[in-house]
Structure formats: structure tokens, C-alpha cells
Design a protein around this motif. Structure first.
Motif, PDB file in Angstrom:
ATOM      1  N   ASN A   1      16.565 -18.091   9.608  1.00 26.99           N
ATOM      2  CA  ASN A   1      15.253 -17.447   9.450  1.00 26.99           C
ATOM      3  C   ASN A   1      14.563 -17.209  10.783  1.00 26.99           C
ATOM      4  OD1 ASN A   1      15.833 -17.791   6.799  1.00 26.99           O
ATOM      5  ND2 ASN A   1      14.289 -19.365   6.416  1.00 26.99           N
ATOM      6  N   LEU A   2      13.925 -16.056  10.875  1.00 30.26           N
ATOM      7  CA  LEU A   2      13.119 -15.764  12.065  1.00 30.26           C
ATOM      8  C   LEU A   2      11.838 -16.596  11.976  1.00 30.26           C
ATOM      9  CD1 LEU A   2      12.974 -13.711  14.514  1.00 30.26           C
ATOM     10  CD2 LEU A   2      11.335 -12.484  13.088  1.00 30.26           C
ATOM     11  N   VAL A   3      11.475 -17.238  13.075  1.00 32.65           N
ATOM     12  CA  VAL A   3      10.277 -18.097  13.072  1.00 32.65           C
ATOM     13  C   VAL A   3       9.187 -17.443  13.919  1.00 32.65           C
ATOM     14  CG1 VAL A   3       9.373 -20.333  13.818  1.00 32.65           C
ATOM     15  CG2 VAL A   3      11.586 -20.207  12.655  1.00 32.65           C
ATOM     16  N   VAL A   4       8.026 -17.264  13.322  1.00 34.72           N
ATOM     17  CA  VAL A   4       6.917 -16.647  14.056  1.00 34.72           C
ATOM     18  C   VAL A   4       5.840 -17.699  14.332  1.00 34.72           C
ATOM     19  CG1 VAL A   4       5.163 -14.837  14.045  1.00 34.72           C
ATOM     20  CG2 VAL A   4       7.426 -14.389  13.079  1.00 34.72           C
ATOM     21  N   ILE A   5       5.546 -17.843  15.615  1.00 28.76           N
ATOM     22  CA  ILE A   5       4.526 -18.791  16.084  1.00 28.76           C
ATOM     23  C   ILE A   5       3.339 -17.934  16.521  1.00 28.76           C
ATOM     24  CG2 ILE A   5       4.020 -20.606  17.773  1.00 28.76           C
ATOM     25  CD1 ILE A   5       7.170 -20.787  18.158  1.00 28.76           C
ATOM     26  N   ALA A   6       2.196 -18.110  15.884  1.00 31.53           N
ATOM     27  CA  ALA A   6       1.072 -17.215  16.190  1.00 31.53           C
ATOM     28  C   ALA A   6      -0.218 -18.007  16.316  1.00 31.53           C
ATOM     29  CB  ALA A   6       0.945 -16.158  15.091  1.00 31.53           C
ATOM     30  N   GLY A   7      -1.151 -17.430  17.052  1.00 32.43           N
ATOM     31  CA  GLY A   7      -2.445 -18.078  17.222  1.00 32.43           C
ATOM     32  C   GLY A   7      -3.077 -17.613  18.515  1.00 32.43           C
TER      33      GLY A   7
ATOM     34  N   ALA B   1      12.848  -7.371  20.489  1.00 28.13           N
ATOM     35  CA  ALA B   1      13.313  -8.748  20.719  1.00 28.13           C
ATOM     36  C   ALA B   1      14.051  -9.282  19.493  1.00 28.13           C
ATOM     37  CB  ALA B   1      12.131  -9.649  21.071  1.00 28.13           C
ATOM     38  N   VAL B   2      13.518  -8.972  18.319  1.00 28.46           N
ATOM     39  CA  VAL B   2      14.168  -9.444  17.088  1.00 28.46           C
ATOM     40  C   VAL B   2      15.529  -8.762  16.942  1.00 28.46           C
ATOM     41  CG1 VAL B   2      14.007  -9.476  14.563  1.00 28.46           C
ATOM     42  CG2 VAL B   2      12.014 -10.083  15.955  1.00 28.46           C
ATOM     43  N   ALA B   3      15.562  -7.457  17.207  1.00 33.05           N
ATOM     44  CA  ALA B   3      16.831  -6.729  17.104  1.00 33.05           C
ATOM     45  C   ALA B   3      17.851  -7.274  18.102  1.00 33.05           C
ATOM     46  CB  ALA B   3      16.599  -5.233  17.328  1.00 33.05           C
ATOM     47  N   ALA B   4      17.377  -7.751  19.248  1.00 33.85           N
ATOM     48  CA  ALA B   4      18.287  -8.296  20.275  1.00 33.85           C
ATOM     49  C   ALA B   4      18.772  -9.702  19.936  1.00 33.85           C
ATOM     50  CB  ALA B   4      17.596  -8.290  21.638  1.00 33.85           C
ATOM     51  N   GLY B   5      18.233 -10.281  18.869  1.00 35.38           N
ATOM     52  CA  GLY B   5      18.761 -11.577  18.424  1.00 35.38           C
ATOM     53  C   GLY B   5      17.838 -12.763  18.620  1.00 35.38           C
ATOM     54  N   ALA B   6      16.561 -12.511  18.935  1.00 33.58           N
ATOM     55  CA  ALA B   6      15.643 -13.649  19.119  1.00 33.58           C
ATOM     56  C   ALA B   6      15.542 -14.445  17.825  1.00 33.58           C
ATOM     57  CB  ALA B   6      14.264 -13.148  19.539  1.00 33.58           C
ATOM     58  N   ASP B   7      15.445 -15.767  17.957  1.00 32.15           N
ATOM     59  CA  ASP B   7      15.285 -16.645  16.796  1.00 32.15           C
ATOM     60  C   ASP B   7      13.827 -16.756  16.379  1.00 32.15           C
ATOM     61  OD1 ASP B   7      18.045 -17.679  16.555  1.00 32.15           O
ATOM     62  OD2 ASP B   7      17.651 -18.444  18.574  1.00 32.15           O
ATOM     63  N   GLY B   8      12.944 -16.291  17.248  1.00 27.80           N
ATOM     64  CA  GLY B   8      11.530 -16.396  16.914  1.00 27.80           C
ATOM     65  C   GLY B   8      10.685 -15.584  17.862  1.00 27.80           C
ATOM     66  N   LEU B   9       9.393 -15.504  17.535  1.00 30.98           N
ATOM     67  CA  LEU B   9       8.426 -14.771  18.350  1.00 30.98           C
ATOM     68  C   LEU B   9       7.207 -15.649  18.567  1.00 30.98           C
ATOM     69  CD1 LEU B   9       8.453 -11.349  16.439  1.00 30.98           C
ATOM     70  CD2 LEU B   9       9.432 -11.763  18.716  1.00 30.98           C
TER      71      LEU B   9
ATOM     72  N   LEU C   1       8.329  -6.083  10.498  1.00 32.24           N
ATOM     73  CA  LEU C   1       9.516  -6.814  10.975  1.00 32.24           C
ATOM     74  C   LEU C   1      10.493  -7.126   9.851  1.00 32.24           C
ATOM     75  CD1 LEU C   1       7.972  -9.426  13.456  1.00 32.24           C
ATOM     76  CD2 LEU C   1       9.462  -7.513  14.043  1.00 32.24           C
ATOM     77  N   ARG C   2       9.974  -7.175   8.621  1.00 30.38           N
ATOM     78  CA  ARG C   2      10.834  -7.632   7.507  1.00 30.38           C
ATOM     79  C   ARG C   2      12.101  -6.794   7.345  1.00 30.38           C
ATOM     80  NH1 ARG C   2       6.040  -9.869   5.318  1.00 30.38           N
ATOM     81  NH2 ARG C   2       6.395 -12.088   5.628  1.00 30.38           N
ATOM     82  N   PRO C   3      11.977  -5.434   7.331  1.00 34.81           N
ATOM     83  CA  PRO C   3      13.225  -4.648   7.175  1.00 34.81           C
ATOM     84  C   PRO C   3      14.217  -4.888   8.315  1.00 34.81           C
ATOM     85  CG  PRO C   3      11.266  -3.206   7.154  1.00 34.81           C
ATOM     86  CD  PRO C   3      10.778  -4.610   7.334  1.00 34.81           C
ATOM     87  N   ILE C   4      13.708  -5.159   9.514  1.00 39.11           N
ATOM     88  CA  ILE C   4      14.614  -5.397  10.646  1.00 39.11           C
ATOM     89  C   ILE C   4      15.376  -6.705  10.446  1.00 39.11           C
ATOM     90  CG2 ILE C   4      14.737  -5.789  13.158  1.00 39.11           C
ATOM     91  CD1 ILE C   4      12.323  -3.919  13.396  1.00 39.11           C
ATOM     92  N   THR C   5      14.653  -7.726  10.013  1.00 39.59           N
ATOM     93  CA  THR C   5      15.343  -9.011   9.802  1.00 39.59           C
ATOM     94  C   THR C   5      16.384  -8.859   8.691  1.00 39.59           C
ATOM     95  OG1 THR C   5      13.565  -9.761   8.352  1.00 39.59           O
ATOM     96  CG2 THR C   5      13.457 -10.494  10.603  1.00 39.59           C
ATOM     97  N   GLN C   6      16.070  -8.044   7.687  1.00 40.05           N
ATOM     98  CA  GLN C   6      17.038  -7.855   6.586  1.00 40.05           C
ATOM     99  C   GLN C   6      18.339  -7.239   7.089  1.00 40.05           C
ATOM    100  OE1 GLN C   6      14.887  -5.745   3.552  1.00 40.05           O
ATOM    101  NE2 GLN C   6      13.831  -7.648   2.991  1.00 40.05           N
ATOM    102  N   VAL C   7      18.207  -6.203   7.929  1.00 36.31           N
ATOM    103  CA  VAL C   7      19.401  -5.540   8.488  1.00 36.31           C
ATOM    104  C   VAL C   7      20.242  -6.551   9.264  1.00 36.31           C
ATOM    105  CG1 VAL C   7      20.150  -3.843  10.221  1.00 36.31           C
ATOM    106  CG2 VAL C   7      18.340  -3.262   8.611  1.00 36.31           C
TER     107      VAL C   7
ATOM    108  N   GLY D   1      20.512  -9.640   8.617  1.00 37.16           N
ATOM    109  CA  GLY D   1      20.962 -10.752   7.772  1.00 37.16           C
ATOM    110  C   GLY D   1      20.106 -11.991   7.932  1.00 37.16           C
ATOM    111  N   ARG D   2      18.879 -11.806   8.402  1.00 37.40           N
ATOM    112  CA  ARG D   2      17.967 -12.949   8.531  1.00 37.40           C
ATOM    113  C   ARG D   2      16.815 -12.733   7.582  1.00 37.40           C
ATOM    114  NH1 ARG D   2      18.098 -14.479  14.915  1.00 37.40           N
ATOM    115  NH2 ARG D   2      17.841 -16.544  14.068  1.00 37.40           N
ATOM    116  N   SER D   3      16.000 -13.752   7.420  1.00 31.50           N
ATOM    117  CA  SER D   3      14.811 -13.514   6.625  1.00 31.50           C
ATOM    118  C   SER D   3      13.587 -13.976   7.401  1.00 31.50           C
ATOM    119  CB  SER D   3      14.921 -14.201   5.274  1.00 31.50           C
ATOM    120  OG  SER D   3      15.082 -15.568   5.498  1.00 31.50           O
ATOM    121  N   LEU D   4      12.443 -13.532   6.893  1.00 31.44           N
ATOM    122  CA  LEU D   4      11.200 -13.798   7.618  1.00 31.44           C
ATOM    123  C   LEU D   4      10.227 -14.459   6.659  1.00 31.44           C
ATOM    124  CD1 LEU D   4       9.339 -13.465  10.032  1.00 31.44           C
ATOM    125  CD2 LEU D   4       8.895 -11.129   9.312  1.00 31.44           C
TER     126      LEU D   4
END
Ligand code: PEP
Ligand code: MN
Length: 337
Positions: A94-100, A287-295, A326-332, A334-337
Motif C-alpha cells: 500500500n502507498l502510505v501518505v503522510i500529511a500535515g 514519484a508514485v509512478a516511479a515506485g515511491a512507497d509513500g509521499l 492518485l488512486r487510479p495510478i496506484t491501481q495500475v 498493483g498497489r492500493s491507497l
């Protein structure tokens, strides 16, 4: 050097090799994969006799590691490292998003932001209580009061918190409130600080220095790992270039390169990389398309009033739209958000 065990090697054979090598004064890092066990050996300065190790029962071969980073290297640890923070796993599917916000400014500001980012689907909350500022006259953060506010926001929303620590002496204090200790770009080569967070057992988010090479970043990670803390998350946050339209330049290639060289999770920080809120969404997608595990994304309810980094902070509505995009990108991927 790594010792690759035969697929049919027994646990007893592995244990025997480890005890021999430790007896010679080397440190061992064991990686038990589905198919094979790999024994990583961290040197004590003296060369090892490969032939002697290769004659031991259960050994298939030995491979010298020529890179200066060992524990951070994928050769030592072929599988991805996944780090659990509360109920969030970073470095997994899963892609992990850290925000604040950049800085914790008040209880109201942080709580409002925390609820908004949670609502949008963020997994962790960020916010600085101790701020590294270029000017001594700029807002320096609320200090321990900021940490208390972060802990209150975690209590309320359930989001684990990430916050920066700038001094070795403050590691125990920050670790008593935070779930993840952030090492800022300016401190990536503060070796006393790296050792101090290495001694803590809290996960560490290590930001790439603004002028640091990939190898320097991985050597900084090695400092933390070599103290026995194996929970390090690498962060590409942009490096200085000749370009002035952006605050820094996101090195997108660092993301797949770090994933190739290392087993550690990699996150990208388009906020500090670009310095411009308008660029955060497209650069996050890259960054997500390049393979980042999170943002790592800066969000503020009223960026025009922010005490730091307002120009690169998204309003909650924009952040929500970005998460949906970002959701459709993670789907392509094979990850989820
Ligand atoms: C931050 O995360 O607010 C920060 C200061 O980042 P960096 O160390 O990457 O500049
Ligand atoms: Mn900031």
C-alpha cells in the motif's frame, strides 16, 4: 561479504556458520528468504577467508559486497523491508501518505488539519515542533508544547505522527511523543544525531540532504542501522540545482535507484522539492509512478497564514482532490491507497 546458503541448508548449519564467524569478531545480519538464507557479514577491518567459509557445510557461495553501505544494501537483504507504524505498513503493497502542516502552530490548527487529512485518506500525520529555519528570526516551532499537541492529535484521530528531531539530547523526549523520528535534510550528515536515533528503537524517516549524493544518503542510513535500529525510511525531498523556479529539484530517478540499491522503503516529498503548491499533485504522481512507497505532503487549512512553508502547502480540498487523482495510478501499479 554475504554467505548464500544452499536451498537445502539446515538451521543447524546456518547457526554453526554464524557462531564461527561471530567468534572471529564479525557482526552478522541474517536474512531468511522464502527460498534461501543469506548471512551478511559486517567487517571488523580484517579480510575474511572466503575459501574457508565456502568449505563449511550448507554454504552455496560467498559474494563480496564492494559497496560501502552494507546493512542498507539490497545485497545484504534481498527482500523489501516493511516498517510497521501503528496499523500502517510502509514499504509494503500500500502507498502510505503522510500529511500535515510544516509546523505545529496551535492545537486548533493541528487538529483541524489532522481531521481533514484523515478524511481525505492520509495514513499518518506530520508536523514540526522543532523547526530548522534558515533565519534565527523565523518561527522556530513550539518545542515540547508542539509535541504534546501532536500526541493529542494522534489520540483524537488515530493517525501515527512523524516529527523532526534536531539534537541528539532531544531524541528521548521526541521519541516519547512521536511514532516516527524525522531527520531533516540539514541534519542528514549530523553523525551524532544519526547515532542517537540509531540507539532509539523508533522508526526513522531520513531525508536526503539538499546536496547529498545517493551514496551519502545510504551511508547516513548505515549509521542508523549500524546502531541496531533497522527501521529506516528514506526520503527524496529534492536537491539543489541551478533551477530557481522551483525550491529544489526532485530527483525522480533517486526513487527507483534507491529501491534497487537498498531494501529500505522510499518516500518522496514533493512539497519541499518544488516549494510550490501548484506542482505538488503532478510531481506526486510522478514519484508514485516511479515506485515511491509513500509521499510526504504539507497541508495547511489557511496556507496564507502559515508560519512556515505556506507557499508549498495544499489546502485540504486540494489535498483531497490529489488523493483521488492518485488512486487510479496506484491501481495500475498493483498497489492500493
Ligand atoms: C520539513 O519536513 O518541514 C523540513 C524542514 O524538511 P527538509 O528537512 O526536507 O527541508
Ligand atoms: Mn516544511
Amino acid at each position: 561479504m554475504v554467505v548464500v546458503m544452499r536451498p537445502d541448508a539446515t538451521c543447524a548449519q546456518t547457526a554453526q556458520i554464524i557462531s564461527r564467524i561471530e567468534g572471529w569478531g564479525y557482526r552478522i545480519h541474517l536474512s531468511e528468504g522464502e527460498e534461501r538464507t543469506i548471512i551478511g557479514i559486517v567487517g571488523n577491518g580484517r579480510p575474511l577467508d572466503r575459501g574457508q567459509i565456502e568449505r563449511m557445510a550448507g554454504v552455496e557461495r560467498t559474494v563480496p559486497i564492494l559497496r560501502p553501505f552494507k546493512l542498507a544494501s539490497r545485497d545484504f537483504h534481498p527482500q523489501d523491508t516493511a516498517i510497521r507504524v501503528g496499523n500502517v505498513t510502509i514499504g509494503g503493497p500500500n502507498l502510505v501518505v503522510i500529511a500535515g502542516p510544516c509546523s505545529v502552530e496551535s492545537r486548533e490548527q493541528l487538529l483541524e488539519t489532522a481531521w481533514a487529512v484523515r478524511e481525505a485518506g492520509a495514513h499518518m500525520l506530520r508536523g514540526g515542533a522543532f523547526k530548522p529555519r534558515s533565519s534565527p528570526y523565523s518561527f522556530q516551532g513550539l518545542g515540547e508544547e508542539g509535541l504534546r499537541i501532536l500526541a493529542a492529535a494522534r489520540e483524537a484521530t488515530g493517525l501515527p505522527v512523524v516529527t523532526e528531531v534536531m539534537e541528539p539530547d532531544l531524541v528521548p523526549l521526541v521519541a516519547s511523543y512521536a511514532d516516527v523520528l524525522q531527520i531533516g535534510a540539514r541534519n542528514m550528515q549530523n553523525y551524532a544525531l544519526l547515532r542517537a536515533v540509531g540507539e532509539s528503537r523508533q522508526p526513522v524517516l531520513l531525508k536526503r540532504g539538499m546536496m547529498a549524493t545517493i551514496e551519502e544518503l545510504l551511508m547516513a542510513a548505515e549509521y542508523i542501522l549500524s546502531q541496531g535500529n533497522d527501521q529506516v525510511i528514506l526520503c527524496e525531498r529534492g536537491i539543489r540545482s541551478f533551477e530557481t523556479y522551483t525550491r529544489n529539484t526532485l530527483d525522480v530517478s533517486a526513487v527507483p535507484l534507491l529501491k534497487q540499491l537498498s531494501h529500505l522503503p522510499v518516500v518522496a516529498d514533493p512539497s519541499h522539492a518544488t516549494g510550490k503548491w501548484e506542482l505538488i499533485e503532478p510531481v506526486s504522481r510522478a514519484a508514485v509512478a516511479a515506485g515511491a512507497d509513500g509521499l510526504l505532503i504539507e497541508v495547511h487549512p489557511r496556507p496564507q497564514e502559515a508560519l512556515s512553508d505556506g507557499a508549498q502547502s495544499l489546502k485540504p480540498a486540494r489535498f483531497t482532490a490529489m488523493m483521488q487523482g492518485l488512486r487510479p495510478i496506484t491501481q495500475v501499479l498493483g498497489r492500493s491507497l
